[in-house]
Design an enzyme around this catalytic site. Structure first.
Site, mmCIF file in Angstrom:
data_model
loop_
_atom_site.group_PDB
_atom_site.id
_atom_site.type_symbol
_atom_site.label_atom_id
_atom_site.label_comp_id
_atom_site.label_asym_id
_atom_site.label_seq_id
_atom_site.Cartn_x
_atom_site.Cartn_y
_atom_site.Cartn_z
ATOM 1 N N GLU A 342 -2.321 3.785 -1.875
ATOM 2 C CA GLU A 342 -2.207 3.202 -3.289
ATOM 3 C C GLU A 342 -3.262 4.387 -3.945
ATOM 4 O OE1 GLU A 342 -1.025 -0.832 -2.602
ATOM 5 O OE2 GLU A 342 -3.280 -0.394 -2.999
ATOM 6 N N CYS A 343 -2.907 4.817 -5.706
ATOM 7 C CA CYS A 343 -3.478 4.915 -6.693
ATOM 8 C C CYS A 343 -4.716 6.181 -6.204
ATOM 9 C CB CYS A 343 -3.988 3.985 -6.856
ATOM 10 S SG CYS A 343 -5.125 4.509 -9.460
ATOM 11 N N GLY A 344 -5.610 6.120 -6.283
ATOM 12 C CA GLY A 344 -6.602 7.579 -5.615
ATOM 13 C C GLY A 344 -6.092 7.744 -3.988
#
Length: 467
Positions: A342-344
């Site tokens: 997720e994201c990072g």
């Protein structure tokens, strides 16, 4: 004794809500009161400070992402074994989407739904008697939301205090504290908010000083008296929609655990996992096995899924690029078991990451995209994602609700198939997002809960790499 609750809210972000919330938690804990906390809206950082003070998981309450049963189950978890729950508001008290009423993602939705009184924090810098009109407007804007008291923040002088306190009393509201503006060292911030609680070596001393300030400048007895008992029907409301809790421990709308044993990246680069996800995964019988990529650790091979949450990999790109054991171990893991980012975490699954100085760092290469923190663009808002194929998040057609909050951009999209079709909270079609290759998947989208229903089919849209 019934567990009581109060919400700390303000007209806007940056008005002092977090400071007042932490001050109350620290001061009440010092008095021997068992405190719990929650944060309205999507936020990882403030709940981590709550957790550092309370010793309990940081939890979120979001009326747009989470259905009433999931909200009730999460608030029920927040009140277990405590005397007082302090709910910190996001943004302004009434800020959220335009519709639907009662489920806009506004903090006022939570206050109204659970009958939680509001302690209004007003930044009075540059104002005098006008603050009375502001307080009156907040107290009367939505009758089902009770403003029970006001804390004046950033007061410049004794004269300023008298002017603003009199204005609040003229609005028929009690003043529950006057916080003087004073020099000091505020909590440091970075691009996604406050620097994480785990990175503050002097956090304990800072919180003790904050508790001292609360004792001096807040009327703690009055604030405690305004807190209202939470309804005893919280758990019953959950069970009425969920049947027998023992037979079905996941409340409706909770994201099912992605596996039985979940290898979870957990360090300063990967720390953005919502507390209610971990809580309900464990209640459903899953085991979370943390590991640290920054310490060059690989996921435990006994696990059946690996989850790379968001965080700050852009600040640690060089160290992650040098973590050969992590990279090799993750690649080996991914040959037989799912990996999701997720994201990072999504950024680290790509081929490379460009840091703020423009230096490219090799990442894991399990997906084909390249991301940049040097070429920043703010992406922020509620999101509804419909999965385009089966993944650890669910079957094709599953709708998830969550948000995006990142500055990174995609330099190269790669050739991977998109993970989901994305819409903004207001229904605007944002196109495909993320990527998937075999059992590896990821996107910039942070999931909070399962959505109410699948989105209608979309026409085929070429994958542009935007997420």
């Amino acid at each position: 004794m019934s567990v009581r609750a109060i919400m700390v809210a303000a007209p806007r972000s940056g008005g002092g809500k977090t400071t007042v919330t932490l001050a109350l938690l620290a001061a009440f804990r010092r008095r021997g009161i068992r405190v719990g906390a929650a944060k309205t809206g999507p936020d990882y950082i403030d709940p981590a400070f709550h957790a550092a003070l309370t010793g309990r998981p940081g939890l979120n309450l979001d009326s747009w992402c989470m259905n009433p049963a999931l909200l009730a189950a999460t608030l029920e978890a927040a009140r277990q074994d405590v005397d007082l729950v302090v709910v910190e508001s996001a943004m302004g008290l009434f800020d959220g989407l335009v519709t639907p009423e009662g489920a806009r993602g506004a903090p006022s939705d939570i206050a109204s739904c659970f009958n939680i009184p509001v302690l209004l924090v007003l930044d009075v810098s540059g104002q005098g008697q006008t603050v009375g009109a502001v307080a009156h407007g907040f107290a009367t804007w939505q009758p089902e939301v009770q403003v029970a008291g006001v804390v004046l923040n950033r007061v410049a002088s004794p004269r300023h205090a008298r002017l603003t306190e009199e204005a609040i009393r003229a609005a028929a509201l009690p003043v529950c504290g006057t916080l003087l503006r004073q020099p000091g060292t505020p909590l440091p911030e970075r691009h996604l908010g406050l620097v994480q609680a785990r990175e503050h070596h002097g956090l304990t001393d800072w919180l003790e000083d904050l508790a001292d300030k609360a004792e001096r400048e807040l009327n703690l007895d009055a604030i405690l008296a305004t807190a209202r008992p939470l309804p005893d029907t919280l758990l019953q409301a959950e069970n009425s929609q969920n049947g027998n809790r023992q037979a079905a421990p996941l409340p409706p709308g909770a994201l099912p655990p992605p596996g039985q044993r979940i290898a979870l990246a957990d360090d300063a680069a990967f720390s953005f996992l919502y507390g209610h996800l971990a809580l309900f995964w464990r209640r459903a019988g899953a085991e979370i096995v943390p590991f640290s990529p920054l310490a060059d650790e690989a996921p435990d091979p006994s696990c059946d899924v690996c989850w790379l949450p968001g965080g700050y990999p852009e600040l640690h790109a060089g160290k992650l690029a040098a973590a050969e054991q992590f990279r090799r171990g993750l690649a080996t893991f991914a040959t037989t078991r799912p990996v999701h980012g997720e994201c990072g975490g999504f950024m680290v699954l790509g081929e490379a990451l460009e840091d703020a100085q423009g230096t490219h760092h090799r990442m894991t290469g399990l997906l084909g995209h390249v991301t940049s923190f040097a070429r920043r663009k703010l992406n922020l808002g509620y999101r509804e994602a419909t999965l385009l194929a089966p993944s650890v998040l669910g079957q094709a057609g599953t709708t998830l609700r969550g948000h995006e909050f990142h500055y990174a951009t995609v330099l190269e999209a790669g050739a991977d198939a998109p993970l989901a079709q994305l819409r903004a909270g207001d229904g605007t079609d944002l196109g495909p997002c993320g990527g998937r290759r075999g059992g590896v998947s990821g996107s910039f989208f942070h999931v909070l809960a399962c959505g109410p229903a699948a989105l209608p089919p979309h026409p085929a849209v070429p994958h542009t790499g935007s997420a």
